[in-house]
Design a protein around this motif. Sequence first.
Motif, short mmCIF file in Angstrom:
data_model
loop_
_atom_site.label_atom_id
_atom_site.label_comp_id
_atom_site.label_asym_id
_atom_site.label_seq_id
_atom_site.Cartn_x
_atom_site.Cartn_y
_atom_site.Cartn_z
N LEU A 1 0.80 -1.22 0.00
CA LEU A 1 0.00 0.00 0.00
C LEU A 1 0.83 1.27 0.00
O LEU A 1 0.43 2.29 -0.55
CB LEU A 1 -0.94 0.01 1.21
CG LEU A 1 -2.00 -1.07 1.25
CD1 LEU A 1 -2.82 -0.97 2.53
CD2 LEU A 1 -2.90 -0.98 0.03
N PHE A 2 1.98 1.22 0.66
CA PHE A 2 2.84 2.40 0.76
C PHE A 2 4.25 2.01 0.29
O PHE A 2 5.15 1.81 1.10
CB PHE A 2 2.91 2.90 2.21
CG PHE A 2 1.57 3.24 2.79
CD1 PHE A 2 0.93 4.43 2.44
CD2 PHE A 2 0.94 2.39 3.68
CE1 PHE A 2 -0.31 4.75 2.98
CE2 PHE A 2 -0.29 2.70 4.22
CZ PHE A 2 -0.92 3.88 3.86
N PRO A 3 4.46 1.92 -1.04
CA PRO A 3 5.76 1.46 -1.54
C PRO A 3 6.93 2.34 -1.11
O PRO A 3 8.04 1.86 -0.93
CB PRO A 3 5.59 1.47 -3.06
CG PRO A 3 4.35 2.22 -3.35
CD PRO A 3 3.53 2.24 -2.11
N ARG A 4 6.72 3.61 -0.90
CA ARG A 4 7.81 4.50 -0.48
C ARG A 4 8.04 4.46 1.04
O ARG A 4 9.01 5.00 1.53
CB ARG A 4 7.53 5.92 -0.93
CG ARG A 4 7.42 6.03 -2.43
CD ARG A 4 7.39 7.47 -2.86
NE ARG A 4 6.92 7.68 -4.20
CZ ARG A 4 7.45 7.22 -5.32
NH1 ARG A 4 8.51 6.46 -5.25
NH2 ARG A 4 6.96 7.49 -6.49
N TRP A 5 7.13 3.82 1.75
CA TRP A 5 7.22 3.71 3.21
C TRP A 5 8.56 3.15 3.64
O TRP A 5 9.19 3.63 4.57
CB TRP A 5 6.06 2.82 3.68
CG TRP A 5 6.11 2.33 5.08
CD1 TRP A 5 5.81 3.04 6.21
CD2 TRP A 5 6.47 1.02 5.52
NE1 TRP A 5 5.95 2.25 7.33
CE2 TRP A 5 6.35 1.01 6.92
CE3 TRP A 5 6.86 -0.14 4.87
CZ2 TRP A 5 6.62 -0.12 7.67
CZ3 TRP A 5 7.12 -1.26 5.62
CH2 TRP A 5 7.00 -1.24 7.01
N ARG A 6 9.03 2.13 2.94
CA ARG A 6 10.29 1.47 3.30
C ARG A 6 11.49 2.39 3.11
O ARG A 6 12.50 2.25 3.80
CB ARG A 6 10.49 0.23 2.43
CG ARG A 6 9.48 -0.83 2.72
CD ARG A 6 9.60 -2.03 1.80
NE ARG A 6 10.94 -2.53 1.74
CZ ARG A 6 11.48 -3.07 0.65
NH1 ARG A 6 10.79 -3.18 -0.45
NH2 ARG A 6 12.71 -3.51 0.67
#
Length: 141
Positions: free
Chosen positions: A129-134
């Motif tokens: 859901l949040f690919p940039r989260w990592r």
Amino acid sequence: MTPTLFGRWQTRILLFATVGLLLTLPFRFGIIGSGANLAYYWILGYVAAFGLIWDVVYNYLQQFRWDRDWPAAFQLLAGIWEAIFVATAIKTFGLPGVPRDLPLPAFALHYSLVWIGIFTASQALMRILFPRWRFKGGQWL
């Protein structure tokens, strides 16, 4: 990913406010556990609140690792420690909104299901859901 303290807090709050609340519903209405009881939401809140404090400790300890990362095995140990801490606080001191006589197996079942759900969501769902989260230290805002 190396989570920042702010990223840890954001992720914890998001997961407890979504996955945690959904997984607590069957306990709240007595479908699972020791009968319908609002105490399970209180427990969820205490685990989230104490977790925000523990995240400061985890973030500090993470600085001593060579890669400054927090592997999944450490998350498992942290989950076990947090369960023991909250259960001890409930049984020893009592926490507002949670009866001291809450059956330990019901607490363990609730905590385990919520923790497994949150762990799975943090390891899989958040990355989808949040690919940039990592790449933003765990921050999703």
